[in-house]
Design a protein around this motif. Structure first.
Motif, mmCIF file in Angstrom:
data_model
loop_
_atom_site.group_PDB
_atom_site.id
_atom_site.type_symbol
_atom_site.label_atom_id
_atom_site.label_comp_id
_atom_site.label_asym_id
_atom_site.label_seq_id
_atom_site.Cartn_x
_atom_site.Cartn_y
_atom_site.Cartn_z
ATOM 1 N N PRO A 31 1.571 40.045 45.728
ATOM 2 C CA PRO A 31 0.294 40.668 45.337
ATOM 3 C C PRO A 31 0.275 41.021 43.851
ATOM 4 C CG PRO A 31 1.666 42.309 46.322
ATOM 5 C CD PRO A 31 2.406 40.988 46.464
ATOM 6 N N ILE A 32 -0.898 41.233 43.345
ATOM 7 C CA ILE A 32 -1.053 41.795 42.002
ATOM 8 C C ILE A 32 -0.959 43.305 42.199
ATOM 9 C CG2 ILE A 32 -2.560 42.073 40.008
ATOM 10 C CD1 ILE A 32 -3.843 39.363 40.815
ATOM 11 N N ALA A 33 0.131 43.887 41.741
ATOM 12 C CA ALA A 33 0.421 45.289 41.993
ATOM 13 C C ALA A 33 -0.429 46.205 41.118
ATOM 14 C CB ALA A 33 1.899 45.561 41.729
ATOM 15 N N GLU A 34 -0.581 47.439 41.581
ATOM 16 C CA GLU A 34 -1.214 48.471 40.764
ATOM 17 C C GLU A 34 -0.391 48.636 39.498
ATOM 18 O OE1 GLU A 34 -4.000 50.418 41.268
ATOM 19 O OE2 GLU A 34 -4.439 49.142 42.986
ATOM 20 N N ASP A 35 -1.031 48.816 38.381
ATOM 21 C CA ASP A 35 -0.347 48.972 37.109
ATOM 22 C C ASP A 35 -0.212 50.457 36.794
ATOM 23 O OD1 ASP A 35 0.269 49.143 34.328
ATOM 24 O OD2 ASP A 35 -0.443 47.100 34.088
ATOM 25 N N PRO A 36 1.008 50.931 36.521
ATOM 26 C CA PRO A 36 1.181 52.355 36.239
ATOM 27 C C PRO A 36 0.505 52.810 34.950
ATOM 28 C CG PRO A 36 3.211 51.170 35.826
ATOM 29 C CD PRO A 36 2.253 50.202 36.461
ATOM 30 N N HIS A 37 0.077 51.868 34.111
ATOM 31 C CA HIS A 37 -0.559 52.207 32.840
ATOM 32 C C HIS A 37 -2.082 52.183 32.921
ATOM 33 C CE1 HIS A 37 3.340 52.153 30.977
ATOM 34 N NE2 HIS A 37 3.567 50.978 31.506
ATOM 35 N N GLY A 38 -2.620 51.943 34.109
ATOM 36 C CA GLY A 38 -4.068 51.928 34.268
ATOM 37 C C GLY A 38 -4.576 50.581 34.741
ATOM 38 N N ALA A 39 -5.867 50.494 34.841
ATOM 39 C CA ALA A 39 -6.504 49.272 35.334
ATOM 40 C C ALA A 39 -6.289 48.108 34.374
ATOM 41 C CB ALA A 39 -7.995 49.509 35.525
ATOM 42 N N ARG A 46 -4.662 39.683 29.116
ATOM 43 C CA ARG A 46 -3.898 38.622 28.467
ATOM 44 C C ARG A 46 -2.417 38.957 28.428
ATOM 45 N NH1 ARG A 46 -4.036 36.133 22.574
ATOM 46 N NH2 ARG A 46 -3.603 34.001 23.170
ATOM 47 N N ARG A 47 -2.087 40.230 28.217
ATOM 48 C CA ARG A 47 -0.683 40.632 28.166
ATOM 49 C C ARG A 47 -0.027 40.542 29.528
ATOM 50 N NH1 ARG A 47 -1.226 46.227 25.189
ATOM 51 N NH2 ARG A 47 -3.308 46.027 25.981
ATOM 52 N N SER A 48 -0.807 40.520 30.590
ATOM 53 C CA SER A 48 -0.229 40.473 31.924
ATOM 54 C C SER A 48 -0.039 39.046 32.433
ATOM 55 C CB SER A 48 -1.099 41.263 32.906
ATOM 56 O OG SER A 48 -2.340 40.649 33.075
ATOM 57 N N LEU A 49 -0.522 38.059 31.701
ATOM 58 C CA LEU A 49 -0.388 36.672 32.113
ATOM 59 C C LEU A 49 0.948 36.111 31.653
ATOM 60 C CD1 LEU A 49 -3.960 35.396 31.234
ATOM 61 C CD2 LEU A 49 -3.087 36.017 33.477
ATOM 62 N N PRO A 50 1.653 35.382 32.520
ATOM 63 C CA PRO A 50 2.938 34.804 32.125
ATOM 64 C C PRO A 50 2.787 33.872 30.928
ATOM 65 C CG PRO A 50 2.548 34.535 34.478
ATOM 66 C CD PRO A 50 1.278 35.056 33.877
ATOM 67 N N GLY A 51 3.753 33.930 30.034
ATOM 68 C CA GLY A 51 3.765 33.026 28.892
ATOM 69 C C GLY A 51 2.866 33.445 27.745
ATOM 70 N N THR A 52 2.310 34.653 27.800
ATOM 71 C CA THR A 52 1.463 35.112 26.700
ATOM 72 C C THR A 52 2.145 36.271 25.997
ATOM 73 O OG1 THR A 52 0.225 36.644 28.089
ATOM 74 C CG2 THR A 52 -0.666 34.412 27.861
ATOM 75 N N SER A 53 1.765 36.499 24.804
ATOM 76 C CA SER A 53 2.358 37.565 24.006
ATOM 77 C C SER A 53 1.256 38.499 23.521
ATOM 78 C CB SER A 53 3.063 36.961 22.803
ATOM 79 O OG SER A 53 3.362 37.948 21.858
ATOM 80 N N PRO A 54 1.493 39.808 23.541
ATOM 81 C CA PRO A 54 0.475 40.726 23.038
ATOM 82 C C PRO A 54 0.258 40.575 21.538
ATOM 83 C CG PRO A 54 2.477 41.912 23.605
ATOM 84 C CD PRO A 54 2.658 40.492 24.066
ATOM 85 N N ASP A 55 1.180 39.919 20.855
ATOM 86 C CA ASP A 55 1.061 39.726 19.413
ATOM 87 C C ASP A 55 0.376 38.415 19.036
ATOM 88 O OD1 ASP A 55 2.428 42.142 18.969
ATOM 89 O OD2 ASP A 55 4.344 41.113 19.252
ATOM 90 N N ALA A 56 0.074 37.596 20.024
ATOM 91 C CA ALA A 56 -0.573 36.313 19.758
ATOM 92 C C ALA A 56 -2.010 36.537 19.312
ATOM 93 C CB ALA A 56 -0.556 35.447 21.013
ATOM 94 N N PRO A 57 -2.502 35.709 18.397
ATOM 95 C CA PRO A 57 -3.896 35.871 17.954
ATOM 96 C C PRO A 57 -4.871 35.600 19.091
ATOM 97 C CG PRO A 57 -2.930 33.853 17.076
ATOM 98 C CD PRO A 57 -1.829 34.603 17.780
ATOM 99 N N VAL A 58 -5.977 36.294 19.076
ATOM 100 C CA VAL A 58 -7.017 36.096 20.086
ATOM 101 C C VAL A 58 -7.894 34.949 19.653
ATOM 102 C CG1 VAL A 58 -8.980 37.173 21.227
ATOM 103 C CG2 VAL A 58 -6.975 38.538 20.664
ATOM 104 N N ASP A 59 -8.144 34.017 20.573
ATOM 105 C CA ASP A 59 -8.971 32.845 20.270
ATOM 106 C C ASP A 59 -10.436 33.226 20.158
ATOM 107 O OD1 ASP A 59 -6.705 31.292 20.360
ATOM 108 O OD2 ASP A 59 -6.954 30.882 22.483
#
Length: 59
Positions: A31-39, A46-59
């Motif tokens: 399942p997609i679990a509840e996130d302790p940091h909020g919704a 984007r940060r929760s998707l595999p293979g992505t980086s929070p530092d990557a530029p937004v398209d």
């Protein structure tokens, strides 16, 4: 163009649907679990998707 509120609602609906499918197919470990940091919303999806980086530029 969709507003952030609409995108956030769609993300919540997707999580609900995906977790329903997990139950329906008997996959309790996936399942997609509840996130302790909020919704998970547009600012965090984007940060929760595999293979992505929070530092990557937004398209």
């Amino acid at each position: 163009m969709l507003k952030n509120s609409s995108l956030n609602r769609r993300i919540r609906e997707f999580v609900t649907w995906a977790n329903h499918e997990v139950d329906r197919h008997g996959l309790p470990e996936q399942p997609i679990a509840e996130d302790p940091h909020g919704a998970i919303g547009t600012s965090r999806l984007r940060r929760s998707l595999p293979g992505t980086s929070p530092d990557a530029p937004v398209d």
